[in-house]
Design a protein around this motif. Structure first.
Motif, mmCIF file in Angstrom:
data_model
loop_
_atom_site.group_PDB
_atom_site.id
_atom_site.type_symbol
_atom_site.label_atom_id
_atom_site.label_comp_id
_atom_site.label_asym_id
_atom_site.label_seq_id
_atom_site.Cartn_x
_atom_site.Cartn_y
_atom_site.Cartn_z
ATOM 1 N N MET A 19 -91.658 -2.115 -70.600
ATOM 2 C CA MET A 19 -91.189 -3.159 -69.688
ATOM 3 C C MET A 19 -90.234 -2.586 -68.651
ATOM 4 O O MET A 19 -90.240 -2.996 -67.498
ATOM 5 C CB MET A 19 -90.468 -4.261 -70.479
ATOM 6 N N GLN A 20 -89.425 -1.646 -69.068
ATOM 7 C CA GLN A 20 -88.428 -1.085 -68.151
ATOM 8 C C GLN A 20 -89.052 -0.302 -67.008
ATOM 9 O O GLN A 20 -88.368 0.006 -66.031
ATOM 10 C CB GLN A 20 -87.461 -0.186 -68.920
ATOM 11 N N CYS A 21 -90.338 0.029 -67.128
ATOM 12 C CA CYS A 21 -90.996 0.770 -66.047
ATOM 13 C C CYS A 21 -91.385 -0.140 -64.899
ATOM 14 O O CYS A 21 -91.497 0.312 -63.763
ATOM 15 C CB CYS A 21 -92.222 1.497 -66.575
ATOM 16 N N GLY A 22 -91.580 -1.392 -65.159
ATOM 17 C CA GLY A 22 -91.882 -2.335 -64.102
ATOM 18 C C GLY A 22 -93.296 -2.229 -63.569
ATOM 19 O O GLY A 22 -94.140 -1.526 -64.123
ATOM 20 N N CYS A 23 -93.536 -2.932 -62.495
ATOM 21 C CA CYS A 23 -94.837 -2.957 -61.835
ATOM 22 C C CYS A 23 -94.859 -1.907 -60.731
ATOM 23 O O CYS A 23 -93.966 -1.886 -59.888
ATOM 24 C CB CYS A 23 -95.085 -4.348 -61.251
ATOM 25 N N PRO A 24 -95.858 -1.029 -60.736
ATOM 26 C CA PRO A 24 -95.911 0.044 -59.732
ATOM 27 C C PRO A 24 -95.822 -0.489 -58.299
ATOM 28 O O PRO A 24 -95.149 0.105 -57.467
ATOM 29 C CB PRO A 24 -97.263 0.699 -59.996
ATOM 30 N N LEU A 25 -96.492 -1.590 -58.058
ATOM 31 C CA LEU A 25 -96.461 -2.155 -56.709
ATOM 32 C C LEU A 25 -95.093 -2.740 -56.387
ATOM 33 O O LEU A 25 -94.502 -2.445 -55.350
ATOM 34 C CB LEU A 25 -97.549 -3.233 -56.582
ATOM 35 N N ASN A 26 -94.580 -3.546 -57.294
ATOM 36 C CA ASN A 26 -93.286 -4.189 -57.049
ATOM 37 C C ASN A 26 -92.162 -3.164 -56.908
ATOM 38 O O ASN A 26 -91.278 -3.301 -56.070
ATOM 39 C CB ASN A 26 -92.962 -5.166 -58.175
ATOM 40 N N ASN A 27 -92.205 -2.131 -57.716
ATOM 41 C CA ASN A 27 -91.183 -1.083 -57.607
ATOM 42 C C ASN A 27 -91.108 -0.547 -56.182
ATOM 43 O O ASN A 27 -90.024 -0.398 -55.612
ATOM 44 C CB ASN A 27 -91.506 0.071 -58.559
ATOM 45 N N LEU A 28 -92.265 -0.246 -55.627
ATOM 46 C CA LEU A 28 -92.286 0.318 -54.276
ATOM 47 C C LEU A 28 -91.888 -0.712 -53.227
ATOM 48 O O LEU A 28 -91.211 -0.379 -52.253
ATOM 49 C CB LEU A 28 -93.669 0.891 -53.969
#
Lengths: 207, 207
Positions: A108-117
């Motif tokens: 969960m702590q890694c998040g969404c690749p798209l949202n992170n960017l």
DNA sequence: ATACTTACATACCAAATAGTATGTTGTAAA
DNA sequence: TTTACAACATACTATTTGGTATGTAAGTAT
């Protein structure tokens, strides 16, 4: 019997996707600004000659990542799977549980690749912002298409505003994914998911 | 008549907050990893001697920013204003419209200072993750307190699960704020806000 | 007034950074 | 088989990075 294509040691397209794959993982872990070209190359066997032969600058790698890798992820994880669901709302809820609900706190702590960017780069670079925005559009459009199919097939109310609903779904997904980075707790997920589910159920025709 | 404290040219606390203020703006614009100590100092009149006298490392500056600046923002923008609202739900909706709804698209693209850091830094540094998580907790707790007051004053249903509702409110706020970075469109805001409002209205006792 | 502490300034450094200039070799067409 | 180019590798650079070592003067206690 046709010769099995003798494993080429030089293949522009394959090398490109190797770099993109390595870049995706590094950037997913450390952010675009937190990653160096050298770090990306260390994951492959390649060197700077290969990198800058493929991408004029580091930013161009980022652009390609958004245009190609993230787009493919949206397609393969959301748009295409949704086609196999009779009721798109049930599909969306199921996919949510698969991609987020079944994650461990560490995942969960890694998040969404798209949202992170989106959160990191929108302010920093205008081209990044455009390209990320385009992927959100693509995703929203895909969800909307699915909802429209749901209306036609009689599972969803004909009064449903598909565009608004699609915006809500993608926004909630990204928001939940992002929120869990700071609160990586399955109980938090379940609590928020249930609000989401109740909202989506209002889209459905009563049985 | 007491002497007006002769404007000191050296003031540890003032210098510290000058650095923190400059750092906040720079980091808000470029992210933590996208900002250098030199860039921050260029905004002040100070030099590295001052910076590293105050903060052992750049990371420690980031930690202080989260602990102090972001916490104060949560307090002054949400926790305290909510106290002046009779019905906390009305207060939350009003604050949402003030801080996000009235923003221009350019402002929307800047996002939420807290959420920006959560998305960028949670993966990168464990201490950052802890401290950011603590601020989310603080915020959620403040919202929950407000909701409890709303129950006592008879504005909100006694059956309301305050913790779950507070989680939803903060998550939706961060999610919406973040989503608007990629879709900085007032129409998108209005559409999503109306879903939020309808949800919150279910917390209220019927008139 | 004197001395001592500390809040800052200055001048540096080693490592990391994106990017380049110049090789070298696989590979496919001729 | 030769040729020619494209797909890389190698070696380098200028700049920026976080951080340090040292100097200096403002503020304070005596």
């Amino acid at each position: 019997m046709p010769k099995p294509a003798a494993a080429k040691t030089r293949d522009l397209a394959r090398t490109r996707s190797e770099i993109l794959d390595a870049a995706f993982m590094e950037i997913y872990a450390n952010g675009f600004q937190g990653v160096s070209v050298d770090k990306i190359l260390a994951r492959t066997g390649l060197t700077k000659g290969a990198f800058f032969h493929q991408f004029p600058t580091k930013l161009d790698l980022g652009y390609a990542l958004v245009d190609e890798v993230l787009r493919d992820l949206i397609s393969s994880r959301w748009i295409e799977p949704l086609r196999s669901y009779d009721n798109p709302v049930k599909g969306i809820l199921a996919l949510m549980n698969i991609f987020i609900g079944k994650s461990t706190p560490a995942q969960m702590q890694c998040g969404c690749p798209l949202n992170n960017l989106v959160q990191e780069m929108t302010n920093v670079d205008a081209v990044f912002a455009e390209k990320l925005s385009a992927q959100i559009d693509f995703w929203v459009a895909g969800i909307e298409e699915a909802l429209k199919r749901g209306i036609k097939s009689g599972h969803l109310k004909t009064t449903l505003k598909t565009k608004e609903a699609a915006l809500y779904i993608v926004m909630f997904h990204e928001g939940l994914y992002g929120f869990l980075k700071a609160q990586p707790d399955p109980k938090v997920y379940k609590s928020l998911y249930s609000v989401f589910r109740q909202q989506l159920e209002t889209y459905c025709v009563s049985d």
